[in-house]
Design an enzyme around this catalytic site. Structure first.
Site, PDB file in Angstrom:
ATOM      1  N   GLU A 178      29.913  44.394  60.226  1.00  0.00           N
ATOM      2  CA  GLU A 178      30.815  43.998  61.314  1.00  0.00           C
ATOM      3  C   GLU A 178      31.096  42.507  61.181  1.00  0.00           C
ATOM      4  O   GLU A 178      30.171  41.683  61.239  1.00  0.00           O
ATOM      5  CB  GLU A 178      30.146  44.289  62.668  1.00  0.00           C
ATOM      6  CG  GLU A 178      31.057  44.005  63.842  1.00  0.00           C
ATOM      7  CD  GLU A 178      30.349  44.166  65.192  1.00  0.00           C
ATOM      8  OE1 GLU A 178      29.220  43.673  65.350  1.00  0.00           O
ATOM      9  OE2 GLU A 178      30.941  44.805  66.079  1.00  0.00           O
ATOM     10  N   GLU A 183      24.269  49.694  73.517  1.00  0.00           N
ATOM     11  CA  GLU A 183      25.701  49.767  73.157  1.00  0.00           C
ATOM     12  C   GLU A 183      25.913  48.656  72.137  1.00  0.00           C
ATOM     13  O   GLU A 183      25.902  47.476  72.495  1.00  0.00           O
ATOM     14  CB  GLU A 183      26.586  49.520  74.386  1.00  0.00           C
ATOM     15  CG  GLU A 183      26.378  50.501  75.528  1.00  0.00           C
ATOM     16  CD  GLU A 183      26.932  51.881  75.220  1.00  0.00           C
ATOM     17  OE1 GLU A 183      27.825  51.999  74.363  1.00  0.00           O
ATOM     18  OE2 GLU A 183      26.452  52.845  75.827  1.00  0.00           O
ATOM     19  N   CYS A 237      34.279  45.384  69.683  1.00  0.00           N
ATOM     20  CA  CYS A 237      33.461  46.341  68.933  1.00  0.00           C
ATOM     21  C   CYS A 237      34.287  47.529  68.478  1.00  0.00           C
ATOM     22  O   CYS A 237      33.922  48.228  67.550  1.00  0.00           O
ATOM     23  CB  CYS A 237      32.300  46.807  69.801  1.00  0.00           C
ATOM     24  SG  CYS A 237      32.854  47.424  71.405  1.00  0.00           S
ATOM     25  N   THR A 264      20.059  42.806  67.304  1.00  0.00           N
ATOM     26  CA  THR A 264      19.416  42.478  68.578  1.00  0.00           C
ATOM     27  C   THR A 264      19.008  43.772  69.276  1.00  0.00           C
ATOM     28  O   THR A 264      17.909  43.875  69.831  1.00  0.00           O
ATOM     29  CB  THR A 264      20.379  41.698  69.505  1.00  0.00           C
ATOM     30  OG1 THR A 264      21.114  40.766  68.747  1.00  0.00           O
ATOM     31  CG2 THR A 264      19.641  40.998  70.616  1.00  0.00           C
ATOM     32  N   LYS A 304      21.240  39.368  82.701  1.00  0.00           N
ATOM     33  CA  LYS A 304      21.127  38.218  81.797  1.00  0.00           C
ATOM     34  C   LYS A 304      22.415  38.195  80.979  1.00  0.00           C
ATOM     35  O   LYS A 304      22.527  38.856  79.955  1.00  0.00           O
ATOM     36  CB  LYS A 304      19.898  38.384  80.900  1.00  0.00           C
ATOM     37  CG  LYS A 304      19.246  37.084  80.483  1.00  0.00           C
ATOM     38  CD  LYS A 304      20.134  36.145  79.687  1.00  0.00           C
ATOM     39  CE  LYS A 304      20.301  36.562  78.246  1.00  0.00           C
ATOM     40  NZ  LYS A 304      21.379  35.821  77.565  1.00  0.00           N
ATOM     41  N   GLY A 322      25.409  44.505  72.823  1.00  0.00           N
ATOM     42  CA  GLY A 322      25.402  43.342  71.935  1.00  0.00           C
ATOM     43  C   GLY A 322      25.312  43.787  70.491  1.00  0.00           C
ATOM     44  O   GLY A 322      25.659  44.921  70.143  1.00  0.00           O
TER      45      GLY A 322
END
Ligand code: NAD
Length: 521
Positions: A424, A276, A310, A258, A201, A254
């Site tokens: 972030e 991750e 990231c 989430t 996905k 992501g």
């Protein structure tokens, strides 16, 4: 093995009609609903993305389940040959894929072609090699104390102990938008290498290259149903995948929030989950560093990929003695080298934010900095073709007025407790703060909920290693940044994640590991 076919990839994403890929067939979403995607460089409409739902996921999981028995028993040599074919085809279409990634994501074509796409091919090649090297069975002989009940002949027996890795079943792979194809490939390659089948996905924001990958997988000879790709939103398609009873493991990359939701759902259903997640990478710069090298790298580490990485160094702590010099050189370097603009232009260092919504989020952090009384500087290259710099850092580029551009932003005079330092931002915004002592630097570096990557800069080797070892992050670089060994673990601590990708760490995750013991007969 037949030679791989030619893959005809359009040069413009506008000419691509994205469909789901289920059981080897391209099919529309059952609902017939689509989402609009945009070219972030211009703000123009780009293409339509299937807005898939539970029924599409059900169909894809069914196809993956059906393909599992044959694929999981396909010989390692054959699976490796197919993976190598995928790598060859990605390499043959490097430029086309890079151009499409740039149109969809906003990153410069040059960056996509030199970094993202080669890494995709590399993943398939590396995991083909790993399975050929025989990761799946490790045998050792051990002395064990066994009771009469467990081994009949002797009290002390030598038994052979074998670790066996078996494919886990159907995997759900969910990926983000900042490195769209690379993140998808970093999951698909290890997953199918070990004999699993999967439903992918990709993010609904940048779906184009994952769709093109379906053509490559087909041409490379990946059998129908081994890789299924379902496009759509997280809440409709993603969550249905996480909850599906026949999906045995979930690999997710992501945002941390989430990830927390997905981890809770999947954990509650006894699924194996790899998370991750986000980062807020500290860079600790001591006064005895090589300052030119540090600045060159740390400017890149702040702004590369529009700051949408990231592992960006978005908090930079600089020892007080060189703080002013560092800031002055940081400004100069950024002004001279960081050109923001059209991602198709080879001079461009970074392009637009991925979406209007994400641009608004980043601008809201810049406005927060201004409200908090921090010093906010926009380091806009004087030769750049911007026509307007707004007070919150939004840039308007000539000819690309509808695009989502933000100026390279430097924030100083900011408190460690500020949301600007703790959260972030995921944009071209860096906070640079002073420190006095080594202990203070370690404390500040460890003072967020994240723990993905970090860097330390000093020419004193003992101090370098001492500090690197004390920083709580999955990867710590000494006098460098963005060094990733494909056989090394990659992942985060705290709200940066729970697992490790890369080499054998990945293979452990994608397989069930068994222990077999037997005495001599
Ligand atoms: P996101 O969490 O919004 O979405 C990621 C994916 O999850 C998308 O495919 C999305 O559709 C899906 N999703 C969203 N909600 C879901 C739900 N409830 N159930 C199932 N799936 C769902 O993240 P993003 O904004 O696409 O990506 C940016 C984030 O990714 C940043 O935080 C960045 O740091 C992180 N990231 C981490 C790494 C790493 O290796 N640690 C690498 C790249 C990006």
């Amino acid at each position: 093995m037949a030679l791989s076919k030619f893959v005809d990839i359009p040069s413009n994403a506008k000419n691509i009609k994205i469909l789901n890929y289920i059981g080897g067939k391209h099919v529309p979403p059952v609902s017939g609903q689509y989402l609009q995607s945009y070219n972030p460089a211009t703000g123009d409409k780009l293409t339509m993305v299937p807005d898939s739902s539970k029924i599409d996921i059900d169909n894809a999981v069914f196809a993956a389940k059906k393909a599992f028995p044959a694929w999981s028993t396909t010989s390692i040599a054959e699976r490796a040959a197919i993976l190598n074919q995928v790598a060859d085809l990605i390499e043959q279409n490097m430029y086309q894929l890079g151009r499409l990634e740039s149109q969809d994501q906003g990153k410069p074509v040059a960056a996509a072609v030199s970094f993202d796409i080669p890494n995709c091919a590399d993943k398939f090649r590396k995991f083909a090699k790993l399975i050929l090297d025989g990761f799946n069975e490790v045998s050792l002989t051990m002395e064990t104390t066994a009771t009469k009940n467990s081994i009949s002949k002797k009290e002390m027996a030598t038994v052979t102990a074998v670790t066996q890795h078996i494919p886990a079943g159907v995997a759900g792979l969910i990926s983000p938008w900042n490195m769209p194809l690379q993140m998808a490939c970093s999951k698909i390659a290890p997953c199918i290498a070990v004999g699993n089948t999967c439903v992918v996905k990709p993010t609904e924001i940048t779906s184009v290259t994952a769709f093109v990958l379906t053509q490559i997988l087909e041409a490379a000879g990946v059998p129908p149903g081994v890789v299924n790709i379902v496009f759509g939103t997280g809440i409709n398609a993603g969550e249905a995948l996480v909850k599906h009873k026949d999906v045995r493991l979930i690999s997710f990359t992501g945002g941390s929030l989430t990830g927390s939701r997905i981890g809770a759902i999947a954990g509650g259903l006894y699924k194996r989950v790899a998370l991750e997640l986000g980062g807020k990478g500290p860079s600790v710069v001591f006064k005895d560093c090589d300052i030119e090298h540090t600045i060159t790298t740390n400017v890149r580490a702040a702004y590369q990929n529009q700051g949408e990485l990231c592992l960006c160094a978005s908090r930079q702590y600089v020892q007080q003695d060189i703080y002013d010099e560092y800031l002055q050189k940081f400004r100069q370097k950024t002004l001279s080298e960081v050109v923001v603009g059209n991602p198709a232009d080879s001079k461009t260092f970074y392009g637009p934010m991925v979406s209007k919504q994400h641009m608004e989020k980043v601008l809201s952090y810049i406005r927060l900095a201004q409200e908090e009384g921090a010093t906010v500087e926009f380091l806009v290259n004087p030769d750049a073709e911007h026509t307007n710099l707004s007070s919150d850092g939004r840039l308007t580029i000539k000819g690309f007025e509808g695009g989502y551009y933000i100026a390279p932003t430097l924030i100083t005079n900011v408190k460690q407790s500020s949301r600007l330092v703790q959260e972030e931002i995921f944009g071209p915004v860096v906070c640079v703060m002073p420190f006095q002592t080594e202990d203070e630097a370690v404390k500040l570096a460890n003072d967020t909920q994240y723990g993905l990557t970090a860097s330390v800069w000093t020419l004193d080797k003992e101090k370098l290693l001492r500090v690197m070892k004390q920083i709580n992050a999955g990867s710590v670089w000494g006098n460098g940044w963005l060094i990733i060994g494909s056989d090394m673990p990659f992942g985060g601590m705290g709200c940066s994640g729970t697992t490790r990708e890369g080499g054998k760490w990945c293979l452990d995750f994608y397989t069930e590991t068994k222990a077999l013991y037997y005495p001599e007969i």
